[in-house]
Design a protein around this motif. Structure first.
Motif, PDB file in Angstrom:
ATOM      1  N   LEU A  76      34.745  53.447  28.331  1.00  0.00           N
ATOM      2  CA  LEU A  76      33.937  53.011  29.466  1.00  0.00           C
ATOM      3  C   LEU A  76      33.886  51.489  29.567  1.00  0.00           C
ATOM      4  CD1 LEU A  76      30.996  55.547  29.123  1.00  0.00           C
ATOM      5  CD2 LEU A  76      32.802  55.570  30.831  1.00  0.00           C
ATOM      6  N   LYS A  77      34.033  50.823  28.418  1.00  0.00           N
ATOM      7  CA  LYS A  77      33.960  49.354  28.414  1.00  0.00           C
ATOM      8  C   LYS A  77      35.281  48.718  28.827  1.00  0.00           C
ATOM      9  CE  LYS A  77      33.219  45.389  25.409  1.00  0.00           C
ATOM     10  NZ  LYS A  77      32.965  44.921  24.028  1.00  0.00           N
ATOM     11  N   ALA A  78      36.388  49.248  28.276  1.00  0.00           N
ATOM     12  CA  ALA A  78      37.689  48.606  28.481  1.00  0.00           C
ATOM     13  C   ALA A  78      38.067  48.468  29.963  1.00  0.00           C
ATOM     14  CB  ALA A  78      38.765  49.380  27.717  1.00  0.00           C
ATOM     15  N   PRO A  79      37.946  49.519  30.793  1.00  0.00           N
ATOM     16  CA  PRO A  79      38.304  49.344  32.216  1.00  0.00           C
ATOM     17  C   PRO A  79      37.401  48.338  32.924  1.00  0.00           C
ATOM     18  CG  PRO A  79      38.179  51.670  31.642  1.00  0.00           C
ATOM     19  CD  PRO A  79      37.599  50.919  30.494  1.00  0.00           C
ATOM     20  N   VAL A  80      36.090  48.341  32.561  1.00  0.00           N
ATOM     21  CA  VAL A  80      35.169  47.398  33.204  1.00  0.00           C
ATOM     22  C   VAL A  80      35.571  45.967  32.875  1.00  0.00           C
ATOM     23  CG1 VAL A  80      32.771  46.597  33.270  1.00  0.00           C
ATOM     24  CG2 VAL A  80      33.256  49.038  33.216  1.00  0.00           C
ATOM     25  N   VAL A  81      35.877  45.716  31.587  1.00  0.00           N
ATOM     26  CA  VAL A  81      36.285  44.371  31.167  1.00  0.00           C
ATOM     27  C   VAL A  81      37.608  43.989  31.813  1.00  0.00           C
ATOM     28  CG1 VAL A  81      37.003  42.959  29.199  1.00  0.00           C
ATOM     29  CG2 VAL A  81      35.012  44.458  28.995  1.00  0.00           C
ATOM     30  N   CYS A  82      38.550  44.934  31.840  1.00  0.00           N
ATOM     31  CA  CYS A  82      39.875  44.655  32.411  1.00  0.00           C
ATOM     32  C   CYS A  82      39.780  44.340  33.906  1.00  0.00           C
ATOM     33  CB  CYS A  82      40.792  45.847  32.174  1.00  0.00           C
ATOM     34  SG  CYS A  82      42.497  45.574  32.692  1.00  0.00           S
ATOM     35  N   ILE A  83      39.104  45.215  34.650  1.00  0.00           N
ATOM     36  CA  ILE A  83      38.979  45.019  36.102  1.00  0.00           C
ATOM     37  C   ILE A  83      38.126  43.789  36.393  1.00  0.00           C
ATOM     38  CG2 ILE A  83      38.070  46.027  38.233  1.00  0.00           C
ATOM     39  CD1 ILE A  83      38.765  48.794  37.015  1.00  0.00           C
ATOM     40  N   GLY A  84      37.030  43.637  35.620  1.00  0.00           N
ATOM     41  CA  GLY A  84      36.160  42.468  35.822  1.00  0.00           C
ATOM     42  C   GLY A  84      36.891  41.173  35.546  1.00  0.00           C
ATOM     43  N   SER A  85      37.727  41.150  34.490  1.00  0.00           N
ATOM     44  CA  SER A  85      38.504  39.946  34.168  1.00  0.00           C
ATOM     45  C   SER A  85      39.459  39.605  35.307  1.00  0.00           C
ATOM     46  CB  SER A  85      39.289  40.150  32.873  1.00  0.00           C
ATOM     47  OG  SER A  85      38.423  40.317  31.779  1.00  0.00           O
ATOM     48  N   MET A  86      40.062  40.626  35.888  1.00  0.00           N
ATOM     49  CA  MET A  86      40.991  40.396  37.000  1.00  0.00           C
ATOM     50  C   MET A  86      40.257  39.835  38.215  1.00  0.00           C
ATOM     51  SD  MET A  86      43.264  43.868  36.603  1.00  0.00           S
ATOM     52  CE  MET A  86      44.199  43.608  38.096  1.00  0.00           C
ATOM     53  N   ILE A  87      39.079  40.384  38.494  1.00  0.00           N
ATOM     54  CA  ILE A  87      38.314  39.907  39.667  1.00  0.00           C
ATOM     55  C   ILE A  87      37.852  38.467  39.463  1.00  0.00           C
ATOM     56  CG2 ILE A  87      36.183  40.240  40.987  1.00  0.00           C
ATOM     57  CD1 ILE A  87      36.509  43.270  40.453  1.00  0.00           C
ATOM     58  N   LEU A  88      37.255  38.204  38.290  1.00  0.00           N
ATOM     59  CA  LEU A  88      36.748  36.842  38.034  1.00  0.00           C
ATOM     60  C   LEU A  88      37.882  35.835  37.959  1.00  0.00           C
ATOM     61  CD1 LEU A  88      33.940  37.652  35.423  1.00  0.00           C
ATOM     62  CD2 LEU A  88      33.664  37.004  37.822  1.00  0.00           C
ATOM     63  N   ALA A  89      39.014  36.259  37.396  1.00  0.00           N
ATOM     64  CA  ALA A  89      40.175  35.373  37.346  1.00  0.00           C
ATOM     65  C   ALA A  89      40.666  35.060  38.762  1.00  0.00           C
ATOM     66  CB  ALA A  89      41.289  36.017  36.527  1.00  0.00           C
ATOM     67  N   SER A  90      40.632  36.061  39.632  1.00  0.00           N
ATOM     68  CA  SER A  90      41.054  35.854  41.025  1.00  0.00           C
ATOM     69  C   SER A  90      40.126  34.873  41.733  1.00  0.00           C
ATOM     70  CB  SER A  90      41.082  37.188  41.779  1.00  0.00           C
ATOM     71  OG  SER A  90      41.990  38.078  41.180  1.00  0.00           O
ATOM     72  N   LEU A  91      38.821  34.957  41.420  1.00  0.00           N
ATOM     73  CA  LEU A  91      37.856  34.042  42.043  1.00  0.00           C
ATOM     74  C   LEU A  91      38.061  32.613  41.558  1.00  0.00           C
ATOM     75  CD1 LEU A  91      34.612  36.235  41.867  1.00  0.00           C
ATOM     76  CD2 LEU A  91      36.014  35.736  43.896  1.00  0.00           C
ATOM     77  N   LEU A  92      38.511  32.481  40.285  1.00  0.00           N
ATOM     78  CA  LEU A  92      38.769  31.142  39.747  1.00  0.00           C
ATOM     79  C   LEU A  92      40.023  30.530  40.368  1.00  0.00           C
ATOM     80  CD1 LEU A  92      37.974  31.525  35.928  1.00  0.00           C
ATOM     81  CD2 LEU A  92      36.773  30.057  37.573  1.00  0.00           C
ATOM     82  N   ASN A  93      41.124  31.321  40.407  1.00  0.00           N
ATOM     83  CA  ASN A  93      42.383  30.795  40.948  1.00  0.00           C
ATOM     84  C   ASN A  93      43.279  31.968  41.344  1.00  0.00           C
ATOM     85  OD1 ASN A  93      45.125  29.643  41.159  1.00  0.00           O
ATOM     86  ND2 ASN A  93      44.152  27.791  40.331  1.00  0.00           N
ATOM     87  N   LEU A  94      43.442  32.143  42.646  1.00  0.00           N
ATOM     88  CA  LEU A  94      44.179  33.295  43.148  1.00  0.00           C
ATOM     89  C   LEU A  94      45.653  33.244  42.766  1.00  0.00           C
ATOM     90  CD1 LEU A  94      43.969  35.889  44.773  1.00  0.00           C
ATOM     91  CD2 LEU A  94      44.451  34.581  46.840  1.00  0.00           C
ATOM     92  N   ARG A  95      46.239  32.061  42.713  1.00  0.00           N
ATOM     93  CA  ARG A  95      47.664  31.951  42.397  1.00  0.00           C
ATOM     94  C   ARG A  95      47.945  32.453  40.970  1.00  0.00           C
ATOM     95  NH1 ARG A  95      46.494  27.173  45.139  1.00  0.00           N
ATOM     96  NH2 ARG A  95      47.701  26.805  47.068  1.00  0.00           N
TER      97      ARG A  95
END
Length: 572
Positions: free
Chosen positions: A135-154
Motif C-alpha cells: 500500500l505504501k510503495a505505489p503511493v510513494v512511487c506515484i507521489g514522487s512522480m507527481i511532485l517531481a513533475s511539479l518541480l520540473n516537467l522536463r
C-alpha cells in the motif's frame, strides 16, 4: 479473492486504520525531498542559516511523524495477518475434518500438511506485506512522480520512461514466475509425503533394511524441490538487477540533463537534488513493488491450493434430528465402485438383511468386498445403485453424523492417539466414568491395563507405540463397546488375538446389556461359526447367506474355507 473477502470483512476496521497510517507515512516520506530542495534553494544558496534551521527542523518533525505512523501500521499489520492466519488454519482444519471419503482419497495427507503450514504462512506473509509495503510503495512511487513533475516537467519525462520499462519487466516476471511457484509448492508436497511415509513406516523400513532405498527416494524428491526452487528464483535473480540498472540509468540521465538545464538556468540545484532523491525513492518503491508482486505470484499459487481444499466435497452432512436406530440392516441390490479407482465394482448386486440384536459374520477371500460394506454403512461413500436401509430409513435420508452416532467400528488396524488410556477409551463415550471404562475393558479382555504403571492414567505414545498389536486391538474393542451404539462392527478386529482370548472377547460381546447388532468381518471360520448368520463374499458378490449348518450344505466357497481352516487344523 473470495477467500480473502471473508477475512477482510472480519478485520476491515484495523485494515482501514493501517491503510490510513500507511498513506500518511507515505505523505511524510514524499515531503522529504521537497523540504530538502527548500533547504538548498532558500537556505544554502542564499546563505540564510535561519532558513536552513527552519526547513531542517520542519523536515525532522515530518520524519518523526512518519516514523510514528510506520510503527502503528507495523503493529496493525502483524496483528491482523497473524489473526487471519489463525482463523484460516482453524477453518482449514474444520474443512478437512468434514471431508467426504472421496475428498480424503483425492488429496494426499502430505499435501494437506503443506497447505495447512507452508501455504498458510505464505498468505500470512502476503497480507502482512500488503499492509506494510504494497500500500505504501505505489503511493510513494506515484507521489514522487507527481511532485517531481511539479518541480520540473522536463526532467520528469525521464522518470516516466523508467517506470514504463520497469512495469514491462514486472509484467513478464509475473507471467513467467506463477507456474514455477506452483510447481515449487507441489514439489514441497512430495517431500512432506516422503517424510510422512517414512515416519509412519519407520519400523517396517528398519525390519526390511530398506533405509538406503528410502533415502534415495527422499533424495530424489529433495533434489526435485531444489531444482524447482532454483527455477522459481531464477526469474527474480535476473529481473531485480535489471530494475536497478534501469533506475540507475534514469538517475544518471537526470543528473546529466539536469546539469545541462542548470547551465541554461532552466533548473536550480535544489530541484536537481530533489529529483535525485525522488529517483532513489522511486527505485526503492519499484523494488518493493517487484518483491510484492513476486510474493503475490507465490501467494496466488498458495491461495489456489487452499481454495482447492475449501472446494472439496464434504460429508453428506448433518441432520438436526438424532434418531436412535434399533440396528436392523438391509442391503437391496447394492452396487458400488470406488471413485477415482479402477472402475470395477467392489460390490455387485449385494442383498442381505440382519435383524436388530442379531450377529452377522462376513467372511470371504481378500478383496471380496468385506470392508467396503463397513465404509458404506458409515456413509463414507454412497452406493451407485440399490439401497441400504437402516430400520425403515434409506441411509441417504440420514445425516452422516446421525448414521455414525448409531454405528461403532473397531478396525483391523487400531488407531490410538497420544494421551492416557482413559482418554483413548473415552472416544467411545466422553462422559464415561471409571466403572464404565473398567466394564468395557473387562468385556474386551483388556486386563493388562491394570498392570500398567498408572492404570487407566498411563500415557500412550502416538499410535500406541508402547503397546503390542493384541493390546491395541483389545483397547480398540473396549472403545467400540463403550460407545453403546446400535450397530457394532468388528472389522477383523481380533486378528492379533490368540484363539482363547478371541473366544473370551466373543463371549463378552454375546452377553449383551442392550439390543445391539454385531457385525464381525473375519477371515476365520471359527469366528464366523459363532454368529447367528454368515454372509459369504466372493468378488464383491453374495455367494452364500445363512447359518453355519445351512452354508455347509449349500455354499461351496464356505465349505472350502471350512475344510481348509478347521479340518486341516484338526489333522495337524
Amino acid at each position: 479473492m473470495k477467500l480473502y473477502s471473508k477475512y477482510f470483512r472480519r478485520y476491515k476496521q484495523p485494515f482501514f486504520i493501517a491503510v490510513l497510517c500507511v498513506t500518511l507515512e507515505a505523505v511524510c516520506d514524499l515531503l522529504g525531498p521537497t523540504l530538502m530542495s527548500h533547504i538548498v534553494n532558500s537556505g544554502i544558496e542564499k546563505g540564510s542559516l535561519t532558513k536552513v534551521y527552519y526547513w531542517g527542523i520542519l523536515m525532522l518533525i515530518v520524519t518523526l511523524i512518519g516514523a510514528c505512523f510506520a510503527v502503528a501500521r507495523n503493529i496493525l499489520a502483524s496483528n491482523v495477518s497473524q489473526r487471519m492466519g489463525a482463523d484460516l488454519r482453524a477453518d482449514l482444519f474444520e474443512k478437512i475434518m468434514s471431508f467426504s471419503e472421496v475428498s480424503a482419497d483425492k488429496v494426499e495427507s502430505g499435501s494437506l500438511i503443506t497447505r495447512m503450514t507452508n501455504d498458510t504462512s505464505q498468505i500470512i506473509q502476503f497480507v502482512n506485506g500488503m499492509m506494510r509495503i504494497f500500500l505504501k510503495a505505489p503511493v510513494v512511487c506515484i507521489g514522487s512522480m507527481i511532485l517531481a513533475s511539479l518541480l520540473n516537467l522536463r526532467l520528469s519525462l525521464i522518470i516516466y520512461g523508467v517506470v514504463a520499462v520497469v512495469t514491462i519487466l514486472i509484467y513478464f516476471s509475473m507471467k513467467i514466475s506463477y507456474p514455477r511457484f506452483y510447481q515449487l509448492q507441489k514439489a514441497m508436497d512430495q517431500v512432506n509425503s516422503k517424510v510422512q511415509e517414512y515416519l509412519i513406516g519407520v519400523r517396517l523400513v528398519k525390519a526390511f533394511g530398506t533405509f538406503g532405498k528410502e533415502t534415495d527416494k527422499f533424495d530424489e524428491a529433495n533434489q526435485n524441490l531444489m531444482q524447482k526452487g532454483i527455477a522459481s528464483q531464477m526469474v527474480i535473480t535476473i529481473i531485480s538487477p535489471l530494475l536497478t540498472l534501469a533506475v540507475g540509468i534514469g538517475t544518471a540521465v537526470v543528473i546529466y540533463i539536469g546539469s545541462s538545464l542548470f547551465t541554461m538556468n532552466l533548473a536550480n540545484t535544489g530541484d536537481i537534488t530533489a529529483f535525485t532523491i525522488y529517483m532513489a525513492q522511486i527505485l526503492t518503491s519499484l523494488i518493493m513493488i517487484t518483491n510484492v508482486f513476486t510474493m503475490f505470484v507465490r501467494t496466488k499459487a498458495s491461495t489456489a491450493r487452499i481454495g482447492e481444499v475449501f472446494d472439496c466435497e464434504e460429508d453428506c452432512l448433518r441432520n438436526n434430528e438424532n434418531r436412535k436406530l434399533s440396528g436392523k440392516i438391509t442391503f437391496e441390490n447394492v452396487t458400488f465402485a470406488y471413485p477415482n479407482g479402477s472402475g470395477v465394482p467392489a460390490i455387485k448386486d449385494l442383498s442381505f438383511s440382519v435383524n436388530s440384536g442379531e450377529s452377522l459374520a462376513i467372511i470371504g477371500p481378500t478383496g471380496s468386498g468385506k470392508s467396503t460394506i463397513t465404509w458404506l454403512l458409515l456413509r463414507f461413500y454412497d452406493v451407485d445403485r440399490g439401497k441400504i436401509i437402516l430400520d425403515n430409513y434409506d441411509i441417504t435420508m440420514l445425516g452422516a453424523d446421525e448414521v455414525r452416532s448409531n454405528v461403532a467400528v473397531v478396525p483391523q488396524k487400531p488407531m490410538l492417539f497420544s494421551g492416557s488410556v482413559a482418554d483413548n477409551l473415552k472416544w467411545g463415550d466422553k462422559l464415561a466414568d471409571i466403572d464404565e471404562l473398567r466394564h468395557a475393558a473387562e468385556k474386551a479382555q483388556a486386563d493388562f491395563i491394570m498392570q500398567m504403571p498408572d492404570g487407566y492414567d498411563s500415557i500412550l505414545g502416538s499410535d500406541g507405540v508402547n503397546l503390542s498389536g493384541g493390546q491395541k486391538q483389545r483397547l480398540s474393542i473396549a472403545r467400540g463397546i463403550l460407545k453403546k451404539a446400535s450397530i457394532l462392527i468388528l472389522d477383523d478386529a481380533t486378528s492379533a488375538l490368540d484363539a482363547v482370548t478371541e473366544s473370551k472377547v466373543r463371549e463378552g460381546l454375546k452377553n449383551k446389556e442392550f439390543n445391539q447388532t454385531l457385525i464381525m468381518i473375519t477371515q476365520r471360520c471359527g469366528t464366523a461359526m459363532s454368529a447367528d448368520k454368515i454372509l459369504v463374499m466372493e468378488n464383491g458378490r453374495n455367494v452364500g447367506f445363512g447359518t453355519h449348518e445351512e452354508l455347509m450344505e449349500s455354499c461351496e466357497v464356505y465349505q472350502d474355507i471350512y475344510h481348509t481352516q478347521i479340518e486341516s487344523g484338526r489333522e495337524a
